[in-house]
Design an enzyme around this catalytic site. Sequence first.
Site, PDB file in Angstrom:
ATOM      1  N   GLN A 149       0.703  -1.253  -0.090  1.00 14.48           N
ATOM      2  CA  GLN A 149       0.044   0.045   0.177  1.00 14.48           C
ATOM      3  C   GLN A 149       0.795   1.134  -0.040  1.00 14.48           C
ATOM      4  O   GLN A 149       1.368   1.527   0.887  1.00 14.48           O
ATOM      5  CB  GLN A 149      -0.997   0.030   1.233  1.00 14.48           C
ATOM      6  CG  GLN A 149      -1.650   1.049   1.442  1.00 14.48           C
ATOM      7  CD  GLN A 149      -2.190   1.279   2.800  1.00 14.48           C
ATOM      8  OE1 GLN A 149      -1.481   1.280   3.809  1.00 14.48           O
ATOM      9  NE2 GLN A 149      -3.557   1.133   3.073  1.00 14.48           N
ATOM     10  N   SER A 196       4.855  -1.194   4.104  1.00 16.48           N
ATOM     11  CA  SER A 196       5.228  -2.506   4.597  1.00 16.48           C
ATOM     12  C   SER A 196       5.172  -3.322   3.303  1.00 16.48           C
ATOM     13  O   SER A 196       4.261  -3.606   2.392  1.00 16.48           O
ATOM     14  CB  SER A 196       3.846  -3.290   5.373  1.00 16.48           C
ATOM     15  OG  SER A 196       3.452  -2.088   6.389  1.00 16.48           O
ATOM     16  N   GLU A 233      -8.470  -2.296   5.640  1.00 12.26           N
ATOM     17  CA  GLU A 233      -7.065  -2.506   6.511  1.00 12.26           C
ATOM     18  C   GLU A 233      -7.576  -2.515   7.967  1.00 12.26           C
ATOM     19  O   GLU A 233      -6.930  -3.236   8.746  1.00 12.26           O
ATOM     20  CB  GLU A 233      -6.252  -1.569   6.267  1.00 12.26           C
ATOM     21  CG  GLU A 233      -5.024  -1.447   7.007  1.00 12.26           C
ATOM     22  CD  GLU A 233      -3.730  -0.495   6.716  1.00 12.26           C
ATOM     23  OE1 GLU A 233      -4.202   0.501   5.922  1.00 12.26           O
ATOM     24  OE2 GLU A 233      -2.642  -0.559   7.125  1.00 12.26           O
TER      25      GLU A 233
HETATM   26  C1  LIG Z   1       3.636  -1.067  11.136  1.00 16.12           C
HETATM   27  C2  LIG Z   1       3.192   0.053  10.416  1.00 16.12           C
HETATM   28  C3  LIG Z   1       3.065  -0.450   9.134  1.00 16.12           C
HETATM   29  C4  LIG Z   1       2.702   0.573   7.970  1.00 16.12           C
HETATM   30  N1  LIG Z   1       2.326   0.123   6.972  1.00 16.12           N
HETATM   31  C5  LIG Z   1       2.265   0.945   5.806  1.00 16.12           C
HETATM   32  C6  LIG Z   1       1.793   0.726   4.584  1.00 16.12           C
HETATM   33  O1  LIG Z   1       2.152  -0.521   4.142  1.00 16.12           O
HETATM   34  N2  LIG Z   1       1.637   1.668   3.758  1.00 16.12           N
HETATM   35  C7  LIG Z   1       1.554   3.106   4.059  1.00 16.12           C
HETATM   36  O2  LIG Z   1       1.168   3.910   3.155  1.00 16.12           O
HETATM   37  N3  LIG Z   1       1.664   3.413   5.347  1.00 16.12           N
HETATM   38  C8  LIG Z   1       1.988   2.532   6.428  1.00 16.12           C
HETATM   39  N4  LIG Z   1       2.212   2.818   7.714  1.00 16.12           N
HETATM   40  C9  LIG Z   1       2.236   4.333   8.038  1.00 16.12           C
HETATM   41  C10 LIG Z   1       1.089   4.881   8.971  1.00 16.12           C
HETATM   42  O3  LIG Z   1      -0.216   4.503   8.247  1.00 16.12           O
HETATM   43  C11 LIG Z   1       1.243   6.124   9.394  1.00 16.12           C
HETATM   44  O4  LIG Z   1       2.481   6.022  10.218  1.00 16.12           O
HETATM   45  C12 LIG Z   1       0.178   6.506  10.242  1.00 16.12           C
HETATM   46  O5  LIG Z   1      -1.072   6.818   9.584  1.00 16.12           O
HETATM   47  C13 LIG Z   1       0.594   7.908  11.225  1.00 16.12           C
HETATM   48  O6  LIG Z   1       1.108   8.873  10.225  1.00 16.12           O
HETATM   49  P1  LIG Z   1       2.427   9.566  10.648  1.00 16.12           P
HETATM   50  O7  LIG Z   1       3.476   8.354  11.095  1.00 16.12           O
HETATM   51  O8  LIG Z   1       3.028  10.412   9.577  1.00 16.12           O
HETATM   52  O9  LIG Z   1       2.308  10.123  11.985  1.00 16.12           O
HETATM   53  P2  LIG Z   1       1.770  11.689  12.139  1.00 16.12           P
HETATM   54  O10 LIG Z   1       0.446  11.704  11.258  1.00 16.12           O
HETATM   55  O11 LIG Z   1       2.586  12.802  11.926  1.00 16.12           O
HETATM   56  O12 LIG Z   1       1.081  11.743  13.700  1.00 16.12           O
HETATM   57  C14 LIG Z   1       1.965  11.760  14.798  1.00 16.12           C
HETATM   58  C15 LIG Z   1       1.193  11.867  15.981  1.00 16.12           C
HETATM   59  O13 LIG Z   1       0.157  13.001  15.967  1.00 16.12           O
HETATM   60  C16 LIG Z   1      -0.885  12.478  16.094  1.00 16.12           C
HETATM   61  N5  LIG Z   1      -1.917  13.015  15.450  1.00 16.12           N
HETATM   62  C17 LIG Z   1      -1.903  13.446  14.025  1.00 16.12           C
HETATM   63  N6  LIG Z   1      -2.859  14.179  13.641  1.00 16.12           N
HETATM   64  C18 LIG Z   1      -4.008  14.101  14.856  1.00 16.12           C
HETATM   65  C19 LIG Z   1      -5.407  14.474  14.752  1.00 16.12           C
HETATM   66  N7  LIG Z   1      -5.704  14.928  13.563  1.00 16.12           N
HETATM   67  N8  LIG Z   1      -6.093  14.475  15.918  1.00 16.12           N
HETATM   68  C20 LIG Z   1      -5.259  13.807  17.043  1.00 16.12           C
HETATM   69  N9  LIG Z   1      -3.900  13.272  17.054  1.00 16.12           N
HETATM   70  C21 LIG Z   1      -3.224  13.533  15.713  1.00 16.12           C
HETATM   71  C22 LIG Z   1      -1.104  10.983  15.829  1.00 16.12           C
HETATM   72  O14 LIG Z   1      -2.163  10.197  16.522  1.00 16.12           O
HETATM   73  C23 LIG Z   1       0.657  10.585  16.304  1.00 16.12           C
HETATM   74  O15 LIG Z   1       0.234  10.328  17.652  1.00 16.12           O
HETATM   75  C24 LIG Z   1       2.561   2.014   8.522  1.00 16.12           C
HETATM   76  C25 LIG Z   1       2.880   2.280   9.833  1.00 16.12           C
HETATM   77  C26 LIG Z   1       3.366   1.442  10.766  1.00 16.12           C
HETATM   78  C27 LIG Z   1       3.643   1.595  12.089  1.00 16.12           C
END
Ligand SMILES: Cc1cc2nc3c(=O)[nH]c(=O)nc-3n(C[C@H](O)[C@H](O)[C@H](O)COP(=O)(O)OP(=O)(O)OC[C@H]3O[C@@H](n4cnc5c(N)ncnc54)[C@H](O)[C@@H]3O)c2cc1C
Length: 337
Positions: free
Chosen positions: A66, A101, A184
């Site tokens: 994805q 992933s 998902e």
């Molecule tokens: C094991 C794993 C597998 C993954 N696999 C994939 C994959 O295959 N493909 C893919 O595309 N992505 C993948 N991801 C990415 C995942 O979807 C993102 O890490 C996730 O959506 C969070 O985005 P970010 O890391 O940019 O954190 P951020 O969006 O920067 O968030 C940082 C912090 O702020 C909080 N936050 C942000 N916005 C808000 C809000 N509006 N209200 C309250 N709190 C908020 C979040 O909860 C978090 O605690 C994976 C992540 C993990 C850990």
Amino acid sequence: MEHGGRGLSPLLAGVFAAEEQKFDVSGNMFSVGVGMAGPTIIEWGTKAQQDQFLAPILTAEHIWCQLFSEPGAGSDLAGLATKAVLDGDEWVVNGQKVWTSAAHYSDYGVLLARTDADVPKHRGITCILVEMHSPGIEIRPLRQIDGAIHFNEVFLDDVRVPVANTLGPVGSGWGVAMTMLAHERASIGGGGMYSFDQVLTLARTVADTSDPVTRQRLADLYTRFEMLRFLGYRVRTAAERGELPGPESSVLKLVVSGLYEVGGDLLLALEGASGMLNGADAPFGGKFQDLFMGQWAPRIGGGTDQIQRNIIGERVLGLPGEIRSDKQVPFRELPQV
Ligand SMILES: Cc1cc2nc3c(=O)[nH]c(=O)nc-3n(C[C@H](O)[C@H](O)[C@H](O)COP(=O)(O)OP(=O)(O)OC[C@H]3O[C@@H](n4cnc5c(N)ncnc54)[C@H](O)[C@@H]3O)c2cc1C
């Protein structure tokens, strides 16, 4: 059946998953294809796309990933900046994805790209099915704190993709993404990393199960597993009626997050001082240390716990939505990360 499956019901799929969990089977590498890409192609794909892509998912010939998250677009996924520009009958894609992933062994990826920067951010996105061995794709694995390589950075440099691989109408990628994310969450919510029986076996082997605090913590965990089981039935019963996974998949995913958080801590507490060991030195070959270390993955992947709570607040409880001042502003005019 028409797509190569057995034509059985979602409830029976749940029964199969529960039975499979009793054995040491790793179906993980196929989970994006079977649990997410396949159902999304069934909902949004053309007949030609369904004929081309679905059967090799079921036969495990094609592994999928994805390609959604980017360095500047995670929770705020609609802020994604990877661009696709039409050139004849091909898209030319440029940008970077992250946390992808399984990209390092995938054959296809479901990609979200910006195809129109002159409309608000949710509207100018298109979903494209990308062959992962295409020229211009560079995959750089990311090594985690536990030593494993689960996800990757993916760089796309003038990657050419046939327009025929556009999933859903041009500009409707946000709707396609919502479908895939709901699947998902429902599949993460299906659990799968450990069972209560394993915890009980560990407790009986290494801990004092007559200790009241241990019993209370075990009972708490058991209750969470049961909640997950019944919520799973609810989601599958809705699927049986032809309903697509909705916000209830966010509830399911939150229960799973709690299971990993509470369970991960309990597992190591049960092991006592041995909990500090790892690998072959630890009880059960370090299996539960891996679970403890892995507990943060389901709490972030597929949308963080906080984002699931936002969805439940807005779409289940009807609470006022977050203030989104950028909702009507063309993407081009937004400050870029
Ligand atoms: C094991 C794993 C597998 C993954 N696999 C994939 C994959 O295959 N493909 C893919 O595309 N992505 C993948 N991801 C990415 C995942 O979807 C993102 O890490 C996730 O959506 C969070 O985005 P970010 O890391 O940019 O954190 P951020 O969006 O920067 O968030 C940082 C912090 O702020 C909080 N936050 C942000 N916005 C808000 C809000 N509006 N209200 C309250 N709190 C908020 C979040 O909860 C978090 O605690 C994976 C992540 C993990 C850990």
